[in-house]
Design an enzyme around this catalytic site. Sequence first.
Site, mmCIF file in Angstrom:
data_model
loop_
_atom_site.group_PDB
_atom_site.id
_atom_site.type_symbol
_atom_site.label_atom_id
_atom_site.label_comp_id
_atom_site.label_asym_id
_atom_site.label_seq_id
_atom_site.Cartn_x
_atom_site.Cartn_y
_atom_site.Cartn_z
ATOM 1 N N LYS A 96 0.862 -1.176 0.000
ATOM 2 C CA LYS A 96 0.000 0.000 0.000
ATOM 3 C C LYS A 96 0.899 1.227 0.000
ATOM 4 O O LYS A 96 2.045 1.169 0.469
ATOM 5 C CB LYS A 96 -0.863 -0.004 1.265
ATOM 6 C CG LYS A 96 -2.097 0.833 1.185
ATOM 7 C CD LYS A 96 -3.292 0.081 0.613
ATOM 8 C CE LYS A 96 -4.499 0.977 0.472
ATOM 9 N NZ LYS A 96 -5.657 0.287 -0.047
ATOM 10 N N GLY A 98 -24.829 3.288 2.709
ATOM 11 C CA GLY A 98 -23.924 3.834 1.699
ATOM 12 C C GLY A 98 -24.261 3.280 0.329
ATOM 13 O O GLY A 98 -24.045 2.096 0.066
ATOM 14 N N VAL A 99 -24.840 4.138 -0.529
ATOM 15 C CA VAL A 99 -25.170 3.666 -1.880
ATOM 16 C C VAL A 99 -24.324 4.423 -2.906
ATOM 17 O O VAL A 99 -24.816 5.107 -3.789
ATOM 18 C CB VAL A 99 -26.687 3.760 -2.181
ATOM 19 C CG1 VAL A 99 -27.421 2.629 -1.503
ATOM 20 C CG2 VAL A 99 -27.271 5.111 -1.758
ATOM 21 N N GLY A 100 -23.021 4.297 -2.731
ATOM 22 C CA GLY A 100 -22.070 4.875 -3.671
ATOM 23 C C GLY A 100 -21.808 3.876 -4.785
ATOM 24 O O GLY A 100 -22.712 3.155 -5.225
ATOM 25 N N HIS A 101 -20.550 3.788 -5.200
ATOM 26 C CA HIS A 101 -20.208 2.894 -6.310
ATOM 27 C C HIS A 101 -20.639 1.461 -6.048
ATOM 28 O O HIS A 101 -21.359 0.864 -6.832
ATOM 29 C CB HIS A 101 -18.698 2.945 -6.568
ATOM 30 C CG HIS A 101 -18.273 4.210 -7.222
ATOM 31 N ND1 HIS A 101 -17.804 5.288 -6.514
ATOM 32 C CD2 HIS A 101 -18.265 4.576 -8.522
ATOM 33 C CE1 HIS A 101 -17.518 6.273 -7.357
ATOM 34 N NE2 HIS A 101 -17.787 5.864 -8.575
ATOM 35 N N VAL A 102 -20.177 0.899 -4.937
ATOM 36 C CA VAL A 102 -20.458 -0.517 -4.673
ATOM 37 C C VAL A 102 -21.903 -0.708 -4.201
ATOM 38 O O VAL A 102 -22.628 -1.574 -4.707
ATOM 39 C CB VAL A 102 -19.491 -1.093 -3.618
ATOM 40 C CG1 VAL A 102 -19.770 -2.573 -3.394
ATOM 41 C CG2 VAL A 102 -18.038 -0.905 -4.035
#
Length: 367
Positions: A92, A192-196
């Site tokens: 990372k 959380g309804v973002g990308h994923v």
Amino acid sequence: MQTKTEQTAAVANGPIGQMGVFDHEQVVFCNDNATGLKAIIAIHNTVLGPALGGTRMWAYTHESEALTDVLRLSRGMTYKNAVAGLNLGGGKAVIIGDARTQKSEALMRRFGKFVNSLSGKYITAEDVGINAKDMEYVHMETKHVTGIPPALGGSGDPSPVTAYGVYVAMKAAAKERWGSDSLSGKKISVQGVGHVGSYLVNHLVKEGAKVLIADIYEDRLAEVKKNNPAVEIVDGNTIYDQDVDIYAPCALGATVNDDTLNRLKCSIICGAANNQLADEVKHGQLVMQKGILYAPDFVVNSGGVINVYSEVAGFGREYALSQAENIFNTTANIFAMSKQENIPTYLAANKTAEARIEAMASIRTKR
Ligand code: NAD
């Protein structure tokens, strides 16, 4: 002159001492006054292959915070890549700075040169604060980068594959808990309804689940509701109090903690967010005691890294999705181990990763 004990203590408290805690192989500190770049690249373990993991840009208040973060995140990548069955180690990078005001083409390209200096031992990708355009700049200086735009031969947005992996892991959890992998009729809260999260909602609605959604942004909620009118929008503050079968954290880490464990009424926790357990040992044990089946985050959200691995290994999106399908079996095997050994699921996942690394290390020296 320092005594030997003083020298040992000094090393233990310094960066090299910290590398020893989780047996990190190499840490590279990068500085460039001209561009303002200050970065740390951490390579945790390369037994399975080159260390792959994203680059995070964050305004850390102290260098020690950045070091702690990069050491913790790189170790997490070793475990994630190992359990996903990829021939990749864990690494990372963090860039210290404000991603909105301190990023520039020169800074990203300078960072790319540092990545290149490791000759492929570390392969980078996007993470918090870094976007596809930044990766394009990094790519100008090194080929050891994934997550670049499709137009440049990259694999594109990994989120659909991540969401698919979370979905099949949820089915494995349902099978374990209720004897059937069907999610039809199950009440599932997605935080959380973002990308994923938004792709996950599509799968769940299609299968006939009753889906509750929460997000801090109205426009995200509105868009998901428009695509799936049957979903119910709930207040973000009440998400932990909902009477649901499954809680799917798809926003932030550390949402499984002392407070929320007193409120959650679900039977299963399965979502995309990284580091869901605020304290792995304490809360991993507590979820087990409370009878909640926790699907370990780094196992269920490995679809993203499976997708970027396609760039390293040279296969396409279809194959990535078929590989993500294996997350069902991997998750089921971890539940089986947890039951058999009477250990929390997070520990079963860690042991699965460690066993693969150990086994592969043992064949390395053989001809
Ligand atoms: P994202 O930023 O697109 O979506 C996150 C969503 O959560 C946003 O819509 C945001 O508004 C919302 N959110 C933030 N705080 C919230 C809160 N307190 N309550 C409710 N909603 C909140 O991110 P993403 O790419 O969808 O990733 C989601 C999670 O999954 C992250 O933790 C990420 O690290 C992890 N993850 C993502 C991938 C991937 O392929 N994108 C892969 C592995 C892990």
